[in-house]
Design a protein around this motif. Structure first.
Motif, mmCIF file in Angstrom:
data_model
loop_
_atom_site.group_PDB
_atom_site.id
_atom_site.type_symbol
_atom_site.label_atom_id
_atom_site.label_comp_id
_atom_site.label_asym_id
_atom_site.label_seq_id
_atom_site.Cartn_x
_atom_site.Cartn_y
_atom_site.Cartn_z
ATOM 1 N N LEU A 1 20.906 -15.251 2.685
ATOM 2 C CA LEU A 1 21.202 -13.980 2.390
ATOM 3 C C LEU A 1 20.002 -12.994 2.030
ATOM 4 C CD1 LEU A 1 24.800 -13.671 1.003
ATOM 5 C CD2 LEU A 1 23.904 -13.298 3.091
ATOM 6 N N GLU A 2 19.181 -13.784 1.058
ATOM 7 C CA GLU A 2 17.842 -12.968 0.913
ATOM 8 C C GLU A 2 16.837 -13.637 1.699
ATOM 9 O OE1 GLU A 2 14.791 -12.236 -2.708
ATOM 10 O OE2 GLU A 2 15.433 -14.277 -2.616
ATOM 11 N N PRO A 3 16.286 -12.768 2.733
ATOM 12 C CA PRO A 3 15.561 -13.527 3.856
ATOM 13 C C PRO A 3 14.195 -13.783 3.208
ATOM 14 C CG PRO A 3 15.575 -11.130 4.124
ATOM 15 C CD PRO A 3 16.680 -11.354 2.984
ATOM 16 N N HIS A 4 13.603 -14.622 3.906
ATOM 17 C CA HIS A 4 12.293 -15.147 3.707
ATOM 18 C C HIS A 4 11.115 -13.960 3.263
ATOM 19 C CE1 HIS A 4 13.758 -18.750 5.277
ATOM 20 N NE2 HIS A 4 12.645 -19.413 5.061
ATOM 21 N N GLY A 5 10.066 -13.793 2.477
ATOM 22 C CA GLY A 5 9.183 -12.913 2.142
ATOM 23 C C GLY A 5 8.760 -12.997 0.793
ATOM 24 N N GLN A 6 7.714 -11.918 0.548
ATOM 25 C CA GLN A 6 7.211 -11.938 -0.891
ATOM 26 C C GLN A 6 6.469 -10.635 -1.076
ATOM 27 O OE1 GLN A 6 6.283 -14.370 1.636
ATOM 28 N NE2 GLN A 6 5.278 -12.294 2.287
ATOM 29 N N VAL A 7 6.282 -10.475 -2.281
ATOM 30 C CA VAL A 7 5.383 -9.383 -2.696
ATOM 31 C C VAL A 7 4.061 -10.109 -3.191
ATOM 32 C CG1 VAL A 7 4.898 -7.376 -4.248
ATOM 33 C CG2 VAL A 7 7.086 -7.624 -3.167
ATOM 34 N N VAL A 8 2.810 -9.591 -2.680
ATOM 35 C CA VAL A 8 1.631 -10.258 -3.096
ATOM 36 C C VAL A 8 0.837 -8.975 -3.964
ATOM 37 C CG1 VAL A 8 -0.496 -11.425 -2.644
ATOM 38 C CG2 VAL A 8 1.672 -12.102 -1.331
ATOM 39 N N ASP A 9 0.470 -9.398 -5.003
ATOM 40 C CA ASP A 9 -0.501 -8.724 -5.554
ATOM 41 C C ASP A 9 -1.960 -9.121 -5.968
ATOM 42 O OD1 ASP A 9 -1.278 -6.164 -7.219
ATOM 43 O OD2 ASP A 9 -0.095 -6.686 -8.789
ATOM 44 N N TRP A 10 -2.899 -8.782 -5.320
ATOM 45 C CA TRP A 10 -4.009 -9.425 -5.341
ATOM 46 C C TRP A 10 -5.116 -8.375 -6.246
ATOM 47 C CZ3 TRP A 10 -6.277 -12.947 -0.940
ATOM 48 C CH2 TRP A 10 -7.458 -13.418 -1.312
ATOM 49 N N LYS A 11 -5.382 -8.845 -7.394
ATOM 50 C CA LYS A 11 -6.008 -7.863 -8.253
ATOM 51 C C LYS A 11 -7.302 -8.696 -8.708
ATOM 52 C CE LYS A 11 -3.289 -4.030 -10.061
ATOM 53 N NZ LYS A 11 -1.953 -4.267 -9.790
ATOM 54 N N GLY A 12 -8.658 -8.269 -8.561
ATOM 55 C CA GLY A 12 -9.689 -9.121 -8.696
ATOM 56 C C GLY A 12 -9.659 -10.249 -8.318
ATOM 57 N N GLU B 1 16.188 -9.775 -10.700
ATOM 58 C CA GLU B 1 15.135 -9.250 -9.734
ATOM 59 C C GLU B 1 14.666 -10.408 -9.092
ATOM 60 O OE1 GLU B 1 12.101 -7.463 -11.891
ATOM 61 O OE2 GLU B 1 11.624 -5.952 -10.528
ATOM 62 N N TYR B 2 15.291 -10.236 -7.838
ATOM 63 C CA TYR B 2 14.725 -11.162 -6.357
ATOM 64 C C TYR B 2 13.303 -10.731 -6.008
ATOM 65 C CZ TYR B 2 19.673 -12.753 -6.440
ATOM 66 O OH TYR B 2 20.799 -13.466 -6.949
ATOM 67 N N ALA B 3 12.628 -11.439 -5.260
ATOM 68 C CA ALA B 3 11.374 -11.003 -4.513
ATOM 69 C C ALA B 3 11.781 -9.756 -3.790
ATOM 70 C CB ALA B 3 10.973 -11.937 -3.604
ATOM 71 N N TYR B 4 13.121 -9.684 -3.159
ATOM 72 C CA TYR B 4 13.152 -8.414 -2.512
ATOM 73 C C TYR B 4 13.288 -7.261 -3.446
ATOM 74 C CZ TYR B 4 14.334 -6.656 2.306
ATOM 75 O OH TYR B 4 14.476 -6.144 3.582
ATOM 76 N N ASP B 5 13.552 -7.405 -4.646
ATOM 77 C CA ASP B 5 13.567 -6.198 -5.303
ATOM 78 C C ASP B 5 12.310 -5.810 -6.073
ATOM 79 O OD1 ASP B 5 16.513 -6.441 -5.169
ATOM 80 O OD2 ASP B 5 16.868 -7.902 -6.722
ATOM 81 N N ARG B 6 11.460 -6.475 -5.829
ATOM 82 C CA ARG B 6 10.036 -6.072 -6.733
ATOM 83 C C ARG B 6 9.461 -4.867 -6.050
ATOM 84 N NH1 ARG B 6 8.762 -9.021 -11.322
ATOM 85 N NH2 ARG B 6 9.989 -10.769 -11.153
ATOM 86 N N ASN B 7 9.366 -3.821 -6.621
ATOM 87 C CA ASN B 7 8.641 -2.754 -6.321
ATOM 88 C C ASN B 7 7.384 -2.263 -7.374
ATOM 89 O OD1 ASN B 7 10.286 -2.236 -3.930
ATOM 90 N ND2 ASN B 7 11.764 -1.849 -5.331
ATOM 91 N N LEU B 8 6.289 -2.578 -6.860
ATOM 92 C CA LEU B 8 5.044 -2.361 -7.958
ATOM 93 C C LEU B 8 4.456 -0.980 -7.515
ATOM 94 C CD1 LEU B 8 3.646 -6.163 -7.754
ATOM 95 C CD2 LEU B 8 5.412 -5.090 -9.281
ATOM 96 N N ASP B 9 3.719 -0.460 -8.698
ATOM 97 C CA ASP B 9 2.955 0.590 -8.596
ATOM 98 C C ASP B 9 2.102 0.530 -7.319
ATOM 99 O OD1 ASP B 9 4.647 1.747 -10.493
ATOM 100 O OD2 ASP B 9 2.989 1.485 -12.201
ATOM 101 N N GLU C 1 -7.377 -12.533 -9.302
ATOM 102 C CA GLU C 1 -6.145 -12.932 -9.369
ATOM 103 C C GLU C 1 -4.916 -12.605 -8.752
ATOM 104 O OE1 GLU C 1 -4.669 -12.321 -13.412
ATOM 105 O OE2 GLU C 1 -6.614 -12.942 -14.493
ATOM 106 N N ILE C 2 -4.340 -13.415 -7.921
ATOM 107 C CA ILE C 2 -3.404 -13.378 -6.952
ATOM 108 C C ILE C 2 -1.960 -13.708 -7.302
ATOM 109 C CG2 ILE C 2 -2.656 -13.897 -4.588
ATOM 110 C CD1 ILE C 2 -5.434 -14.792 -4.069
ATOM 111 N N THR C 3 -1.235 -12.647 -7.623
ATOM 112 C CA THR C 3 0.340 -12.837 -8.221
ATOM 113 C C THR C 3 0.894 -12.993 -6.927
ATOM 114 O OG1 THR C 3 -0.451 -11.940 -10.154
ATOM 115 C CG2 THR C 3 2.002 -12.251 -9.586
ATOM 116 N N VAL C 4 2.066 -13.788 -6.684
ATOM 117 C CA VAL C 4 2.931 -14.048 -5.336
ATOM 118 C C VAL C 4 4.315 -13.893 -6.105
ATOM 119 C CG1 VAL C 4 3.713 -15.163 -3.148
ATOM 120 C CG2 VAL C 4 1.278 -15.291 -4.166
ATOM 121 N N TYR C 5 5.125 -12.769 -5.899
ATOM 122 C CA TYR C 5 6.635 -12.729 -6.260
ATOM 123 C C TYR C 5 7.208 -13.138 -4.919
ATOM 124 C CZ TYR C 5 4.886 -9.794 -9.806
ATOM 125 O OH TYR C 5 3.953 -9.427 -10.890
ATOM 126 N N ALA C 6 7.749 -14.505 -4.724
ATOM 127 C CA ALA C 6 7.932 -15.105 -3.593
ATOM 128 C C ALA C 6 9.561 -15.432 -3.698
ATOM 129 C CB ALA C 6 7.396 -16.270 -3.425
#
Lengths: 718, 329
Positions: free
Chosen positions: A171-182, A33-41, A184-189
């Motif tokens: 091949l996997e470009p730069h980037g991330q998914v950020v999930d900021w809840k309350g 599961e790459y950063a690019y593959d992260r798909n959160l609710d 807590e900040i989670t960065v899938y980078a």
């Protein structure tokens, strides 16, 4: 103090041996599961609006039209009105929307107006750049007496050489998914620095009044796997900061991964290098003087000078000058062995041309002057080995000696890199159920770091590779350095080794009394703890662990260790040779084969080490023959920000690649990093092979057919 | 991508009826290998996309008199693996094989190959088909023209025709059946293309509401044909120059010849100079070389593509040698 020393490889089951990488099956099956593959609710997708001009001041930003697009959720300005943007594709703002399509529509709807300013895209014409006030002296170093040196020379070679700017093109470009809840900040980078970019993000957020209270310890970075960095993924970057802000203001997870064109335009480039070199030698080949004036661009701001003369640093008389050219092009970032590939592609080529003038075999010229290098014995042996692998003696001929339309030739280059280990902390856990894990916030860029850690742990506790667990890619784990400069394997292998030895000591202490032996009489091998003095006294691993009752052993290991102890080193040598064929009529160069010999000290994972070198050679074929960034001087647009005209090598283009990792010679030095060194020489070796085939130099890489045909025509090759 | 209506008719008549008579309003989806990128890059912003994929009568190769009829929606892999094609038209097979991507060959169709838009990087970067910069000035002549035209490049068009099949089909004397609201007509492949002269011109002569339904290949009896492509890499990449030739032999002598170059001009470029250099000759390497030289004798290279003159000349030489059964490098 426990003995942390690496075991002799005559007694190892894993270290220095060949085994498959642990993450291979995940990648083949598509479960990694790459950063690019992260798909959160509830995740939103963000896109950037970038500058269409090479140099422009933002005069107005109108986000209102984007807000009218269905699905719009938020926008964050990255560079506000008034900012002077310096290259095509530079970030202006990011918009988040319900879907990727909506985000693209939003980005398309944003209206940004610019005051267009004068720009410069190309740097090879340094005179023209100078007229535009874009050239700055960077360095001018003299050693000995260059003038006298050249006077004393019997033969002087002068030549022009160069290497075009290339991009990292991950091949996997730069980037991330950020999930900021309350809080807590989670960065899938997609990052090379799991332990670091949290602090980078915190600092950047805190600079914005709205987020001034954010602290690094609120941020967790997760990167189980990543798809290539090559030195371009050390920072959170503007898009990471914007992504986090969008997550906060929308209350939703947000994904922002760069598009391919953005990846090529703004996420990393290796600086170019061009220059005139002059080398003087005695008629026996002894080099006595060196002079160079080189220039390069790292984008709008300067960059470090290439280390010229490369490898032969002790030439007694030298003058080395470098100029920085400021261009409105995507900024440079570290690329495998920063500055070294360019320095090799200029020095090793010029030396090979000098050899032609001296009527010497270039490898003999290299060897003749190894006293001017810092590891002559290493290079001498490696050159011999590479020569044997590629068949140098049979294949080398006087430059240009050949018949027919297809000409073959061989070329060589040597290189060095430090690769000192980064700091690393590892915790090894041993559970009552027999489970064993290494836990550290390192990252595997796709090169096998996870497998290296597993091998060190498994070897140390005497278990098979697939039994131990490796937890990396999570910043909540003990910190480890960023993966850059070939620092990772030296660092993580040492911290893992120490933690594993420490944990094992604890386990021995628990079971030794029951076996009636001293703890230090026990060794772990073959899945058992066995008494060294009486092999009838032993206990199976799982049974031994059960003795822990409800306790779990958790022991730390550090690199460097405060008590000293040497498990690693820095400074390696490598030699590479290439064989090419050149079609005289079309100027098309094919790499027939390459041989690479590399010293990396104490080898941990032989197969992954070889793979690392294969990758470097494949990249090298690309930048020797195909790869360059093309800007249109009139508009300042990058014309090949795609994978159609930004050309990389394919499987049919790389020839027969042969890799030899030096083993059993430098084991005492400990582990030394490998990421950079094999990436240095390919351009020089391939260029020299083309020179051997044709008898004339194609001075600038990549050696595209236009340049090869020009050299053939100019040199009267027939 | 701009939103659009998608329709997939099952008859040619319905497909034609769904097309606009204005360029840009509707787009055809024939293979998807090019149109999809154009849509994503917003280089095409149609209100309707019409797929031809569900029109079964447009697929497959059949005998037509002494020649062959190739449905326009026949995939390139189906075309190249057809026994009759492989036997009589090796120049087409080489052209298809030159596309070093199995995926591309499996998706791309005869029609999508023939009608794909130019790969010119000025066009693809949003500077228009004629690649104009600030002040409406053409960018290619003073810019990065290493992949651009060396023939038919008096302006304002400098791009090259990207079709893999077109040069071979022109050399073989193939015709396209074109169907529009007023019925069907036959167009020589050579006449499918035109060099655009103004901003609103296209590079093809067919109308926006016409579709190519099939290609008719004349009999290849006694026609030695071959293609040679100069390629830098052996993966999906565009050739730097190509040539397709068809030689009508009388014993060992060339009675008639057609020589067509690809990737050198805004349309497939037929060279009467090269053809004249071959007629009445027995093929040898030097005759082939003379034909190659003649083929580019009228070339007018731009600032950065002089090498393409050499490459096109070599492509012609090697295609001629290959057609004559000689070994080439």
């Amino acid at each position: 103090m426990p003995n942390y020393d690496w075991p002799s490889q005559q007694n190892t089951t894993l270290l220095g041996k060949r085994y498959d990488r642990l993450d291979g099956p995940w990648k083949v099956r598509g479960t990694a599961e790459y950063a690019y593959d992260r798909n959160l609710d509830g995740m939103l997708v963000a896109r950037m609006v970038t500058c269409p001009h090479a140099h422009a001041k933002i005069t107005a930003i109108d986000i209102e039209p984007a807000k009218r697009v269905q699905g719009f959720r938020g926008a964050e300005v990255i560079n506000p009105v008034g900012t002077e943007l310096q290259w095509t594709g530079q970030e202006v703002l990011a918009v988040a929307a319900d879907t990727e399509e909506a985000a693209r529509d939003c980005a398309n709807a944003v209206r940004v107006t610019y005051e267009v300013l004068e720009h410069l895209s190309g740097e090879e014409d340094v005179k023209k750049a100078g007229q535009k006030n874009r050239v700055q002296p960077a360095s001018d170093d003299t050693k000995g007496d260059p003038e006298a040196g050249f006077k004393s020379a019997d033969v002087v070679h002068e030549g022009y050489y160069g290497v075009a700017t290339i991009t990292h093109c991950c091949l996997e470009p730069h980037g991330q998914v950020v999930d900021w809840k309350g809080d807590e900040i989670t960065v899938y980078a997609s990052t090379q620095a799991v332990s670091r970019i949290g602090a980078d993000l915190a600092t950047n957020l805190a600079a914005d009044e709205r987020f001034k209270d954010v602290k690094a310890n609120q941020i967790r970075v997760i990167t189980p796997v990543m798809g290539g960095g090559f030195g371009s993924k050390f920072n959170i970057d503007t898009w990471g900061v914007a992504c986090a802000k969008l997550s906060k203001v929308t209350g939703r997870p947000v994904k922002l991964m760069l598009d391919r064109d953005e990846e090529l335009m703004l996420a990393g480039a290796r600086p170019s290098d061009f220059g005139n070199l002059k080398i003087g030698a005695k008629s026996d080949g002894t080099i006595v003087a060196f002079e160079s004036e080189s220039w390069s661009t790292g984008g709008v701001s300067g960059r470090g000078a290439p280390p010229l003369p490369y490898i032969f640093t002790e030439i007694p008389n030298q003058r080395v000058r470098h100029l920085n050219v400021s261009t409105n092009t995507g900024p440079s970032r570290a690329w495998r062995a920063p500055n070294h590939p360019q320095a090799a592609a200029m020095t090793m080529t010029a030396l090979t041309d000098l050899a032609q003038k001296l009527k010497m075999d270039p490898v003999e010229l290299f060897k003749k002057n190894l006293n001017l290098t810092s590891r002559g014995d290493v290079y001498a042996r490696q050159l011999d080995k590479a020569a044997e692998m590629i068949g140098w003696k049979q294949k080398y001929h006087a430059p240009g000696d050949g018949k027919g339309k297809i000409r073959k030739g061989v070329g060589a280059s040597i290189h060095t890199w430090a690769g000192r280990p980064h700091d690393s902390t590892c915790r090894v856990d041993i559970g009552p159920d027999g489970s064993v894990s290494a836990n550290l916030a390192s990252q595997d860029l796709g090169v096998g770091c996870r497998t290296v850690i597993a091998a060190v742990l498994a070897e140390t506790v005497g278990l098979p590779l697939d039994v131990v667990q490796v937890n990396i890619g999570d910043s909540n784990l003990p910190p480890s350095g960023a993966s850059g400069g070939s620092t990772t394997v030296g660092g993580v292998s040492a911290s893992t080794r120490r933690a594993a030895v420490n944990a094992l000591e604890k386990l021995k202490e628990v079971v030794a009394p029951e076996l009636g032996v001293a703890a230090d009489d026990l060794e772990a091998k073959g899945g058992r703890l066995v008494s060294k003095s009486d092999s009838s006294k032993s206990i199976g691993w799982d049974e031994a662990c059960r003795k822990l009752g409800v306790k779990t052993i958790a022991e730390m290991g550090q690199q460097p260790d405060r008590n000293g102890g040497k498990l690693n080193d820095s400074g390696v040598g490598g030699a590479q040779m290439a064989e090419v064929s050149v079609d005289l009529e079309t100027g098309i160069v094919k790499v027939e084969s390459m041989a690479a010999v590399q010293d990396i000290g104490y080898v941990i994972a032989l197969k992954q080490s070889e793979s690392q070198v294969f990758g470097a050679l494949i990249q090298g074929v690309a930048w020797a023959l195909y790869e360059e960034r093309v800007y249109d001087e009139i508009t300042g647009a990058m014309l090949n920000a795609d994978m159609e005209f930004y050309k990389l090598s394919g499987i049919g283009d790389i020839g027969n690649l042969m890799v030899h990792i030096d083993q059993g010679i430098y084991d005492d030095r400990g582990v030394i990093g490998l990421g950079e060194p094999p990436a240095i020489s390919p351009g020089a070796a391939i260029s020299n092979a083309v020179h051997n085939a044709l008898g004339v130099r194609v001075p600038v890489l990549p050696m595209t057919p236009d340049k090869v045909l020009e050299a053939i025509e100019k040199g009267g090759v027939a | 991508m701009q939103n659009f209506e998608y329709i997939a008719p099952t008859t040619v008549q319905n497909a034609v009826a769904a097309l606009s008579s204005q360029w840009g309003v509707t787009e055809l989806l024939m293979g998807g290998t090019d149109t999809m990128s154009l849509l994503k890059e917003r280089l095409a912003t149609p209100t309707r996309v019409v797929s031809l994929r569900h029109i079964n009568e447009l697929k497959g190769v059949s005998k037509a008199g002494s020649g062959l009829k190739v449905g326009s929606m026949t995939t390139l892999s189906a075309l190249a693996s057809n026994k009759d094609v492989a036997k009589a038209y090796p120049s087409l097979v080489t052209a298809v094989e030159g596309i070093h991507s199995m995926q591309h060959r499996a998706m791309s169709t005869v029609a999508s190959d023939l009608l794909q838009r130019p790969r010119c990087w000025y066009f693809r970067n949003g500077f228009g088909l004629l690649g104009k910069g600030p002040g409406g000035k053409s960018l290619a002549p003073a810019g990065e023209n290493q992949y651009h035209a060396i023939l038919g490049n008096k302006g304002p068009a400098y791009f090259v025709n990207p079709s893999s099949l077109a040069p071979a089909l022109v050399a073989l004397g193939a015709k396209a059946t074109v169907t529009g609201p007023e019925g069907s007509r036959q167009v020589a492949i050579a006449d499918l293309y035109a060099i655009p002269m103004g901003d609103n011109d296209r590079e093809v002569t067919i109308k926006p509401n016409e579709v190519i339904t099939d290609i008719v290949l004349p009999a290849a009896k006694g026609l030695e044909n071959a293609t040679y492509e100069v390629r830098q890499r052996t993966l999906f990449d565009w050739p730097l120059a190509t040539a397709s030739v068809a030689l009508k032999m009388k014993g060992k002598m060339v009675e008639d010849a057609v020589v067509v170059m690809g990737h050198v001009a805004p349309k497939p470029w037929r060279s009467s100079e090269a053809e004249n250099a071959l007629k009445g000759k027995t093929i040898s390497e030097s005759v082939a070389g003379e034909a190659g030289k003649a083929a580019v004798s009228m070339a007018t290279p731009l600032s950065k593509n002089k090498h393409k003159v050499t490459l096109a000349s070599v492509a012609v030489k090697r295609a001629v040698m290959r057609a004559a059964g000689m070994e080439v490098a």
